[in-house]
Design a protein around this motif. Structure first.
Motif, PDB file in Angstrom:
ATOM      1  N   MET A 114       0.822  -1.213   0.000  1.00  0.00           N
ATOM      2  CA  MET A 114       0.000   0.000   0.000  1.00  0.00           C
ATOM      3  C   MET A 114       0.857   1.263   0.000  1.00  0.00           C
ATOM      4  O   MET A 114       0.523   2.229  -0.684  1.00  0.00           O
ATOM      5  N   ASN A 115       1.953   1.271   0.745  1.00  0.00           N
ATOM      6  CA  ASN A 115       2.846   2.432   0.731  1.00  0.00           C
ATOM      7  C   ASN A 115       3.414   2.665  -0.659  1.00  0.00           C
ATOM      8  O   ASN A 115       3.443   3.803  -1.147  1.00  0.00           O
ATOM      9  N   LEU A 116       3.858   1.593  -1.301  1.00  0.00           N
ATOM     10  CA  LEU A 116       4.399   1.716  -2.660  1.00  0.00           C
ATOM     11  C   LEU A 116       3.319   2.188  -3.629  1.00  0.00           C
ATOM     12  O   LEU A 116       3.562   3.048  -4.480  1.00  0.00           O
ATOM     13  N   LEU A 117       2.120   1.639  -3.494  1.00  0.00           N
ATOM     14  CA  LEU A 117       1.010   2.015  -4.371  1.00  0.00           C
ATOM     15  C   LEU A 117       0.639   3.486  -4.198  1.00  0.00           C
ATOM     16  O   LEU A 117       0.511   4.220  -5.185  1.00  0.00           O
ATOM     17  N   MET A 118       0.492   3.925  -2.953  1.00  0.00           N
ATOM     18  CA  MET A 118       0.101   5.309  -2.716  1.00  0.00           C
ATOM     19  C   MET A 118       1.195   6.273  -3.176  1.00  0.00           C
ATOM     20  O   MET A 118       0.904   7.329  -3.732  1.00  0.00           O
ATOM     21  N   ASP A 119       2.458   5.903  -2.972  1.00  0.00           N
ATOM     22  CA  ASP A 119       3.566   6.728  -3.476  1.00  0.00           C
ATOM     23  C   ASP A 119       3.523   6.814  -4.999  1.00  0.00           C
ATOM     24  O   ASP A 119       3.700   7.886  -5.582  1.00  0.00           O
ATOM     25  N   TRP A 120       3.278   5.682  -5.652  1.00  0.00           N
ATOM     26  CA  TRP A 120       3.237   5.639  -7.120  1.00  0.00           C
ATOM     27  C   TRP A 120       2.094   6.513  -7.644  1.00  0.00           C
ATOM     28  O   TRP A 120       2.285   7.297  -8.582  1.00  0.00           O
ATOM     29  N   ILE A 121       0.928   6.394  -7.030  1.00  0.00           N
ATOM     30  CA  ILE A 121      -0.222   7.199  -7.465  1.00  0.00           C
ATOM     31  C   ILE A 121       0.072   8.682  -7.278  1.00  0.00           C
ATOM     32  O   ILE A 121      -0.214   9.503  -8.148  1.00  0.00           O
ATOM     33  N   GLU A 122       0.666   9.023  -6.145  1.00  0.00           N
ATOM     34  CA  GLU A 122       0.989  10.426  -5.886  1.00  0.00           C
ATOM     35  C   GLU A 122       1.950  10.980  -6.936  1.00  0.00           C
ATOM     36  O   GLU A 122       1.791  12.106  -7.412  1.00  0.00           O
ATOM     37  N   VAL A 123       2.919  10.190  -7.339  1.00  0.00           N
ATOM     38  CA  VAL A 123       3.853  10.612  -8.390  1.00  0.00           C
ATOM     39  C   VAL A 123       3.092  10.850  -9.697  1.00  0.00           C
ATOM     40  O   VAL A 123       3.335  11.832 -10.400  1.00  0.00           O
ATOM     41  N   GLN A 124       2.158   9.956 -10.029  1.00  0.00           N
ATOM     42  CA  GLN A 124       1.379  10.110 -11.261  1.00  0.00           C
ATOM     43  C   GLN A 124       0.539  11.379 -11.214  1.00  0.00           C
ATOM     44  O   GLN A 124       0.504  12.153 -12.173  1.00  0.00           O
TER      45      GLN A 124
END
Length: 143
Positions: A114-124
């Motif tokens: 979830m941390n990786l996913l939320m970081d990835w979405i935030e970058v997008q």
């Protein structure tokens, strides 16, 4: 509650729209329609005269902010010990791949996933090439 809203954990501050901008006005309209108890299909319908890409971008950011808030309230109960696998029930396991650190689909504990996913979405969301903040500059123009 301090622990739930600890920025160093998984909660991220809301991405805000600048007051006075077209996207801010669209955000206010989206909020008003979602809070009024109206039919969801009608709530997400593109307002007349508005750019579809701007309208979608507002909803994507809003959805991300809401998911962040929801996840922030439950993350303390899902630890690497209690949630060792990111799954969608007994039949589905989600694996992380980002072509950087995780070149192949990798099983991770749910909080790490979830941390990786939320970081990835935030970058997008913060990528001007995908979600330009300039009014009227739509995603097709950038691509």
């Amino acid at each position: 509650l301090k622990q739930v809203f600890n920025k160093d954990k998984t909660f991220r501050p809301k991405r805000k729209f600048e007051p006075g901008t077209q996207r801010f006005e669209l955000h206010k309209r989206a909020q008003a329609s979602l809070n009024s108890g109206v039919d969801l299909k009608a709530a997400v319908q593109l307002p007349s005269g508005e750019d579809q890409n701007d309208w979608v971008a507002v909803h994507v950011v809003d959805f991300f902010n809401r998911i962040n808030l929801i996840y922030g309230t439950i993350c303390e109960f899902c630890t690497e010990r209690t949630c060792p696998v990111m799954s969608g029930g007994p039949k589905y396991e989600y694996r992380w791949q980002d072509d950087l650190k995780y070149k192949k689909p990798t099983a991770l504990p749910a909080p790490q996933y979830m941390n990786l996913l939320m970081d990835w979405i935030e970058v997008q969301i913060n990528n001007e090439d995908i979600f330009p903040t300039s009014v009227g500059k739509c995603m097709e123009e950038v691509l």
